[in-house]
Write an enzyme that holds these catalytic residues in place. Sequence first.
Site, PDB file in Angstrom:
ATOM      1  N   ASP A  10       1.026  -1.040   0.090  1.00 19.07           N
ATOM      2  CA  ASP A  10      -0.002  -0.155   0.028  1.00 19.07           C
ATOM      3  C   ASP A  10       0.923   1.265   0.027  1.00 19.07           C
ATOM      4  OD1 ASP A  10      -2.277   1.528   0.401  1.00 19.07           O
ATOM      5  OD2 ASP A  10      -1.763   1.698   2.912  1.00 19.07           O
ATOM      6  N   GLY A  47      -7.315   5.163   3.135  1.00 17.74           N
ATOM      7  CA  GLY A  47      -7.516   3.662   2.136  1.00 17.74           C
ATOM      8  C   GLY A  47      -8.596   3.842   1.295  1.00 17.74           C
ATOM      9  N   SER A 117      -2.251   0.736  -4.309  1.00 13.84           N
ATOM     10  CA  SER A 117      -2.954   1.925  -3.715  1.00 13.84           C
ATOM     11  C   SER A 117      -4.290   2.559  -4.159  1.00 13.84           C
ATOM     12  CB  SER A 117      -1.862   3.108  -3.883  1.00 13.84           C
ATOM     13  OG  SER A 117      -2.381   4.402  -3.224  1.00 13.84           O
ATOM     14  N   ASN A 121      -3.255   9.171  -7.560  1.00 11.36           N
ATOM     15  CA  ASN A 121      -1.792   9.935  -7.696  1.00 11.36           C
ATOM     16  C   ASN A 121      -0.619   9.080  -7.182  1.00 11.36           C
ATOM     17  OD1 ASN A 121      -2.868  12.709  -8.065  1.00 11.36           O
ATOM     18  ND2 ASN A 121      -4.134  12.352  -6.367  1.00 11.36           N
TER      19      ASN A 121
HETATM   20  P1  B16 Z   1      -6.528   9.989  -4.306  1.00 12.22           P
HETATM   21  P2  B16 Z   1      -3.708   4.403  -0.118  1.00 12.22           P
HETATM   22  C1  B16 Z   1      -5.346   6.417  -0.324  1.00 12.22           C
HETATM   23  O1  B16 Z   1      -4.138   5.903  -0.296  1.00 12.22           O
HETATM   24  C2  B16 Z   1      -5.552   7.167   0.897  1.00 12.22           C
HETATM   25  O2  B16 Z   1      -5.228   6.555   2.073  1.00 12.22           O
HETATM   26  C3  B16 Z   1      -6.980   7.716   0.856  1.00 12.22           C
HETATM   27  O3  B16 Z   1      -6.866   8.735   1.876  1.00 12.22           O
HETATM   28  C4  B16 Z   1      -7.070   8.523  -0.401  1.00 12.22           C
HETATM   29  O4  B16 Z   1      -8.533   8.984  -0.394  1.00 12.22           O
HETATM   30  C5  B16 Z   1      -7.175   7.466  -1.485  1.00 12.22           C
HETATM   31  O5  B16 Z   1      -5.763   6.905  -1.480  1.00 12.22           O
HETATM   32  C6  B16 Z   1      -7.382   8.098  -2.834  1.00 12.22           C
HETATM   33  O6  B16 Z   1      -6.438   8.998  -3.193  1.00 12.22           O
HETATM   34  O7  B16 Z   1      -7.567  11.018  -4.204  1.00 12.22           O
HETATM   35  O8  B16 Z   1      -5.065  10.694  -4.591  1.00 12.22           O
HETATM   36  O9  B16 Z   1      -6.944   9.138  -5.672  1.00 12.22           O
HETATM   37  O10 B16 Z   1      -3.651   4.295   1.547  1.00 12.22           O
HETATM   38  O11 B16 Z   1      -4.691   3.395  -0.561  1.00 12.22           O
HETATM   39  O12 B16 Z   1      -2.286   4.255  -0.604  1.00 12.22           O
HETATM   40 MG    MG Z   2      -2.543   3.241   3.461  1.00  7.90          MG
END
Ligand code: B16
Ligand code: MG
Length: 227
Positions: A10, A47, A117, A121
């Site tokens: 992750d 997440g 993830s 981004n």
């Molecule tokens: P984005 P992970 C997640 O990352 C974040 O923990 C979460 O807070 C966020 O809303 C999600 O990615 C989407 O991110 O807006 O950049 O597409 O923990 O899965 O690496």
């Molecule tokens: Mg995470």
Amino acid sequence: MKEIKLFIFDLDGVITSTDRQHFLAWSQLVEKLNLAMNEEINQSLKGISRKESFLKILKYNDKENLYSDEKISELIDLKNIYYKKLIESFDKSNVFPGVVELFEKLKDKGIKIAIASASQNAPRLLERMDLMNYIDYVVNPSEVANGKPHPDIFLRAANELNIKPQDCVGLEDAFAGIEAINSAGMISVGIGNESELPEADYIYNSVEEIDLKDLFNKIKSAFPILL
Ligand code: B16
Ligand code: MG
């Protein structure tokens, strides 16, 4: 017999922290819309996808039906504009201690590395932090049908690299992420507190604490593995 061939990480909370940047970006949007949110709500967004996060914020404000789907897309795009500005300053110094060392050890052992993830981004952040050279595959979360706690994103990484789920280790800091790894049939490593991640097969406070030899020995005593 099991042979560990792939580690799937992750990103947020395991490799780096973007909590603050997400919080600031959501706060900017929420303020503009005259809505409310707080640190506690932000923690519950860990997440989960951008859209689901916004739906949770709307629910917290009792405004679930305030916006059309089209408007929601527009607003979450705006949150992402704020967020991208905030991560412009990311560089190698944002990588958690021990991550590069672990990546190097895995590469030495011929073990592949993937990223699962929920963040769209992720590639941008990985490039900024100069980590792309180590990574064999980054799953695009918009290409998988179901987000964590469903196993799809972890299974996609294994599938793309032609590796069986049982030969994979997944690393996560979120409860939903550990559930996703477990239901993918992979070995789960929780990064954080045991009380928050009770379902993880193995737990470490941080990536820096992972002793690969020790982890493999633990796995070996639980399953027959080829080291
Ligand atoms: P984005 P992970 C997640 O990352 C974040 O923990 C979460 O807070 C966020 O809303 C999600 O990615 C989407 O991110 O807006 O950049 O597409 O923990 O899965 O690496
Ligand atoms: Mg995470």
